[in-house]
Motif scaffolding. Structure first.
Motif, PDB file in Angstrom:
ATOM      1  N   ASN A 151       0.702  -1.123   0.051  1.00 43.53           N
ATOM      2  CA  ASN A 151       0.098   0.033   0.034  1.00 43.53           C
ATOM      3  C   ASN A 151       0.996   1.254   0.120  1.00 43.53           C
ATOM      4  OD1 ASN A 151      -2.249  -1.578  -0.053  1.00 43.53           O
ATOM      5  ND2 ASN A 151      -2.516  -1.427   2.098  1.00 43.53           N
ATOM      6  N   LYS A 152       1.871   1.326   0.841  1.00 41.93           N
ATOM      7  CA  LYS A 152       2.840   2.515   0.863  1.00 41.93           C
ATOM      8  C   LYS A 152       3.588   2.563  -0.487  1.00 41.93           C
ATOM      9  CE  LYS A 152       3.861   2.810   5.652  1.00 41.93           C
ATOM     10  NZ  LYS A 152       4.704   2.460   6.918  1.00 41.93           N
ATOM     11  N   ARG A 176       3.187   6.037  -3.078  1.00 38.05           N
ATOM     12  CA  ARG A 176       4.819   6.507  -3.514  1.00 38.05           C
ATOM     13  C   ARG A 176       4.673   6.683  -4.939  1.00 38.05           C
ATOM     14  NH1 ARG A 176      10.659   4.557  -2.986  1.00 38.05           N
ATOM     15  NH2 ARG A 176      11.475   6.656  -3.719  1.00 38.05           N
ATOM     16  N   ILE A 177       4.021   5.466  -5.669  1.00 35.75           N
ATOM     17  CA  ILE A 177       4.144   5.616  -7.029  1.00 35.75           C
ATOM     18  C   ILE A 177       3.041   6.629  -7.642  1.00 35.75           C
ATOM     19  CG2 ILE A 177       3.238   4.240  -9.330  1.00 35.75           C
ATOM     20  CD1 ILE A 177       4.547   1.669  -7.823  1.00 35.75           C
ATOM     21  N   ALA A 178       1.865   6.784  -6.855  1.00 33.99           N
ATOM     22  CA  ALA A 178       0.826   7.703  -7.303  1.00 33.99           C
ATOM     23  C   ALA A 178       1.612   9.231  -7.169  1.00 33.99           C
ATOM     24  CB  ALA A 178      -0.327   7.528  -6.544  1.00 33.99           C
ATOM     25  N   GLU A 179       2.256   9.204  -6.115  1.00 33.52           N
ATOM     26  CA  GLU A 179       3.047  10.557  -5.636  1.00 33.52           C
ATOM     27  C   GLU A 179       3.886  10.823  -6.879  1.00 33.52           C
ATOM     28  OE1 GLU A 179       4.592  10.293  -1.787  1.00 33.52           O
ATOM     29  OE2 GLU A 179       2.447  10.409  -0.886  1.00 33.52           O
ATOM     30  N   ILE A 180       4.644   9.941  -7.253  1.00 33.05           N
ATOM     31  CA  ILE A 180       5.653  10.080  -8.400  1.00 33.05           C
ATOM     32  C   ILE A 180       4.966  10.537  -9.733  1.00 33.05           C
ATOM     33  CG2 ILE A 180       7.399   9.013  -9.825  1.00 33.05           C
ATOM     34  CD1 ILE A 180       8.297   7.410  -7.266  1.00 33.05           C
ATOM     35  N   ILE A 185       9.959  11.041 -14.716  1.00 29.62           N
ATOM     36  CA  ILE A 185       9.538   9.799 -13.817  1.00 29.62           C
ATOM     37  C   ILE A 185      10.461   8.693 -13.519  1.00 29.62           C
ATOM     38  CG2 ILE A 185       7.667   7.830 -13.494  1.00 29.62           C
ATOM     39  CD1 ILE A 185       5.614   9.606 -14.775  1.00 29.62           C
ATOM     40  N   THR A 186      11.228   8.470 -14.336  1.00 23.82           N
ATOM     41  CA  THR A 186      12.341   7.579 -14.554  1.00 23.82           C
ATOM     42  C   THR A 186      13.312   7.982 -13.373  1.00 23.82           C
ATOM     43  OG1 THR A 186      12.157   7.406 -16.761  1.00 23.82           O
ATOM     44  CG2 THR A 186      14.053   6.334 -15.759  1.00 23.82           C
ATOM     45  N   GLU A 187      13.692   9.278 -13.242  1.00 22.03           N
ATOM     46  CA  GLU A 187      14.614   9.588 -12.372  1.00 22.03           C
ATOM     47  C   GLU A 187      14.078   9.478 -10.781  1.00 22.03           C
ATOM     48  OE1 GLU A 187      15.783  13.638 -12.722  1.00 22.03           O
ATOM     49  OE2 GLU A 187      16.488  13.591 -14.809  1.00 22.03           O
ATOM     50  N   GLU A 188      12.830   9.624 -10.705  1.00 23.14           N
ATOM     51  CA  GLU A 188      12.105   9.427  -9.391  1.00 23.14           C
ATOM     52  C   GLU A 188      12.143   8.091  -9.092  1.00 23.14           C
ATOM     53  OE1 GLU A 188      10.239  11.276  -6.974  1.00 23.14           O
ATOM     54  OE2 GLU A 188      10.621  13.183  -8.042  1.00 23.14           O
TER      55      GLU A 188
END
Length: 71
Positions: A48-49, A53-57, A65-68
């Motif tokens: 879930n976390k 995190r993916i949604a925030e990125i 996005i790749t850098e994140e």
């Protein structure tokens, strides 16, 4: 109990395998089931976390996005 997701999955799979054999004493089976249940909850929380995190990125337009993801 602090595991990486992969370590946790391996441990959970080992516990489930032991339970499926059905040759543990009853009390040990209860303890194993409880441990598996707690481990499952911890792994679910990790996922879930990760989704958050993916949604925030994905929302951040500031960086590529790749850098994140590679950070």
């Amino acid at each position: 109990m602090k595991y990486t997701f992969e370590e946790g999955m391996e441990k959970l799979e080992a516990i489930v395998s032991r339970l499926e054999k059905g040759d543990m004493p009853l009390e040990e089976s209860f303890e194993a089931y409880h441990e598996a249940s707690e481990l499952y909850k911890a792994l679910e929380e990790m996922l879930n976390k990760g989704e958050v995190r993916i949604a925030e990125i994905m929302k951040s337009g500031d960086k590529d996005i790749t850098e994140e993801v590679l950070e």
